[in-house]
Design a protein around this motif. Structure first.
Motif, mmCIF file in Angstrom:
data_model
loop_
_atom_site.group_PDB
_atom_site.id
_atom_site.type_symbol
_atom_site.label_atom_id
_atom_site.label_comp_id
_atom_site.label_asym_id
_atom_site.label_seq_id
_atom_site.Cartn_x
_atom_site.Cartn_y
_atom_site.Cartn_z
ATOM 1 N N PRO A 2 0.833 -1.210 0.000
ATOM 2 C CA PRO A 2 0.000 0.000 0.000
ATOM 3 C C PRO A 2 0.865 1.256 0.000
ATOM 4 C CG PRO A 2 0.031 -1.012 2.165
ATOM 5 C CD PRO A 2 0.768 -1.934 1.256
ATOM 6 N N LYS A 3 0.283 2.335 -0.444
ATOM 7 C CA LYS A 3 1.006 3.605 -0.479
ATOM 8 C C LYS A 3 1.148 4.167 0.932
ATOM 9 C CE LYS A 3 -0.626 4.932 -5.030
ATOM 10 N NZ LYS A 3 -1.446 5.868 -5.775
ATOM 11 N N MET A 4 2.204 4.953 1.152
ATOM 12 C CA MET A 4 2.393 5.635 2.430
ATOM 13 C C MET A 4 1.426 6.807 2.496
ATOM 14 S SD MET A 4 4.777 4.366 4.380
ATOM 15 C CE MET A 4 5.313 5.723 5.382
ATOM 16 N N LYS A 5 0.808 7.014 3.661
ATOM 17 C CA LYS A 5 -0.106 8.142 3.824
ATOM 18 C C LYS A 5 0.611 9.302 4.479
ATOM 19 C CE LYS A 5 -4.669 6.110 3.962
ATOM 20 N NZ LYS A 5 -5.924 6.027 4.686
ATOM 21 N N THR A 6 0.411 10.494 3.931
ATOM 22 C CA THR A 6 0.931 11.707 4.535
ATOM 23 C C THR A 6 0.141 11.999 5.799
ATOM 24 O OG1 THR A 6 1.431 12.561 2.348
ATOM 25 C CG2 THR A 6 1.343 14.159 4.114
ATOM 26 N N ASN A 7 0.820 12.446 6.852
ATOM 27 C CA ASN A 7 0.158 12.801 8.098
ATOM 28 C C ASN A 7 -0.707 14.039 7.872
ATOM 29 O OD1 ASN A 7 0.111 14.486 10.690
ATOM 30 N ND2 ASN A 7 0.683 12.454 11.420
ATOM 31 N N SER A 8 -2.001 13.925 8.147
ATOM 32 C CA SER A 8 -2.959 14.993 7.841
ATOM 33 C C SER A 8 -2.651 16.283 8.593
ATOM 34 C CB SER A 8 -4.378 14.557 8.196
ATOM 35 O OG SER A 8 -4.725 13.418 7.473
ATOM 36 N N GLY A 9 -2.246 16.169 9.855
ATOM 37 C CA GLY A 9 -1.918 17.354 10.644
ATOM 38 C C GLY A 9 -0.685 18.052 10.114
ATOM 39 N N ALA A 10 0.297 17.259 9.679
ATOM 40 C CA ALA A 10 1.558 17.826 9.199
ATOM 41 C C ALA A 10 1.373 18.563 7.874
ATOM 42 C CB ALA A 10 2.603 16.733 9.056
ATOM 43 N N LYS A 11 0.536 18.019 6.994
ATOM 44 C CA LYS A 11 0.389 18.667 5.689
ATOM 45 C C LYS A 11 -0.309 20.024 5.799
ATOM 46 C CE LYS A 11 -3.664 16.023 4.185
ATOM 47 N NZ LYS A 11 -4.092 14.898 3.352
ATOM 48 N N LYS A 12 -1.068 20.233 6.906
ATOM 49 C CA LYS A 12 -1.706 21.531 7.129
ATOM 50 C C LYS A 12 -0.738 22.528 7.763
ATOM 51 C CE LYS A 12 -5.994 19.084 8.006
ATOM 52 N NZ LYS A 12 -6.848 18.568 9.065
ATOM 53 N N ARG A 13 0.270 22.030 8.473
ATOM 54 C CA ARG A 13 1.138 22.896 9.269
ATOM 55 C C ARG A 13 2.454 23.281 8.601
ATOM 56 N NH1 ARG A 13 -1.785 19.937 12.950
ATOM 57 N NH2 ARG A 13 -2.408 21.064 14.823
ATOM 58 N N PHE A 14 2.904 22.492 7.642
ATOM 59 C CA PHE A 14 4.213 22.741 7.036
ATOM 60 C C PHE A 14 4.085 22.985 5.536
ATOM 61 C CE2 PHE A 14 4.985 19.897 10.688
ATOM 62 C CZ PHE A 14 5.815 20.724 11.432
ATOM 63 N N ALA A 15 5.038 23.755 5.002
ATOM 64 C CA ALA A 15 5.072 24.013 3.560
ATOM 65 C C ALA A 15 6.519 24.033 3.107
ATOM 66 C CB ALA A 15 4.405 25.337 3.251
ATOM 67 N N LEU A 16 6.747 23.676 1.853
ATOM 68 C CA LEU A 16 8.100 23.689 1.306
ATOM 69 C C LEU A 16 8.408 25.040 0.685
ATOM 70 C CD1 LEU A 16 8.605 20.294 -0.526
ATOM 71 C CD2 LEU A 16 9.870 21.149 1.423
ATOM 72 N N THR A 17 9.650 25.494 0.861
ATOM 73 C CA THR A 17 10.094 26.714 0.188
ATOM 74 C C THR A 17 10.668 26.322 -1.169
ATOM 75 O OG1 THR A 17 12.306 26.566 1.115
ATOM 76 C CG2 THR A 17 10.678 27.801 2.393
ATOM 77 N N GLY A 18 11.008 27.307 -1.971
ATOM 78 C CA GLY A 18 11.577 27.046 -3.288
ATOM 79 C C GLY A 18 12.909 26.335 -3.220
ATOM 80 N N SER A 19 13.682 26.615 -2.170
ATOM 81 C CA SER A 19 15.005 26.003 -2.033
ATOM 82 C C SER A 19 14.943 24.640 -1.341
ATOM 83 C CB SER A 19 15.931 26.938 -1.250
ATOM 84 O OG SER A 19 15.403 27.191 0.030
ATOM 85 N N GLY A 20 13.737 24.178 -0.982
ATOM 86 C CA GLY A 20 13.590 22.849 -0.410
ATOM 87 C C GLY A 20 13.571 22.800 1.102
ATOM 88 N N LYS A 21 13.635 23.946 1.753
ATOM 89 C CA LYS A 21 13.551 23.975 3.210
ATOM 90 C C LYS A 21 12.075 23.868 3.617
ATOM 91 C CE LYS A 21 17.656 26.799 3.666
ATOM 92 N NZ LYS A 21 18.152 28.150 3.930
ATOM 93 N N ILE A 22 11.838 23.573 4.895
ATOM 94 C CA ILE A 22 10.464 23.413 5.376
ATOM 95 C C ILE A 22 10.090 24.621 6.222
ATOM 96 C CG2 ILE A 22 8.875 21.945 6.649
ATOM 97 C CD1 ILE A 22 10.812 19.613 6.054
ATOM 98 N N LYS A 23 8.967 25.228 5.869
ATOM 99 C CA LYS A 23 8.481 26.443 6.503
ATOM 100 C C LYS A 23 7.427 26.087 7.540
ATOM 101 C CE LYS A 23 6.065 29.122 3.784
ATOM 102 N NZ LYS A 23 5.582 30.059 2.780
#
Length: 65
Positions: A2-23
């Motif tokens: 089965p596919k890995m599921k992204t954590n629902s809470g994490a996807k709402k709280r974090f975002a990627l920057t253009g350089s690949g860092k996590i905001k």
């Protein structure tokens, strides 16, 4: 497999920057704001980068590893 599921809470709280860092947003800005100074509240408004110690854990939650 089965596919890995992204954590629902994490996807709402974090975002990627253009350089690949996590905001991320600062904590302590949602309630009990009367006792905090204007300067404190203003500085909590801005985004910041996830610390290097936490990057591995956050990437795992976002299924980026």
């Amino acid at each position: 497999m089965p596919k890995m599921k992204t954590n629902s809470g994490a996807k709402k709280r974090f975002a990627l920057t253009g350089s690949g860092k996590i905001k991320r947003k600062h904590a302590f800005k949602s309630h009990i704001l009367t006792k905090k100074t204007k300067k404190q509240k203003r500085n909590l408004t801005h985004f910041t980068i996830v610390s290097s110690a936490d990057v591995k854990n956050v990437k795992e939650l976002l299924c980026m590893r």
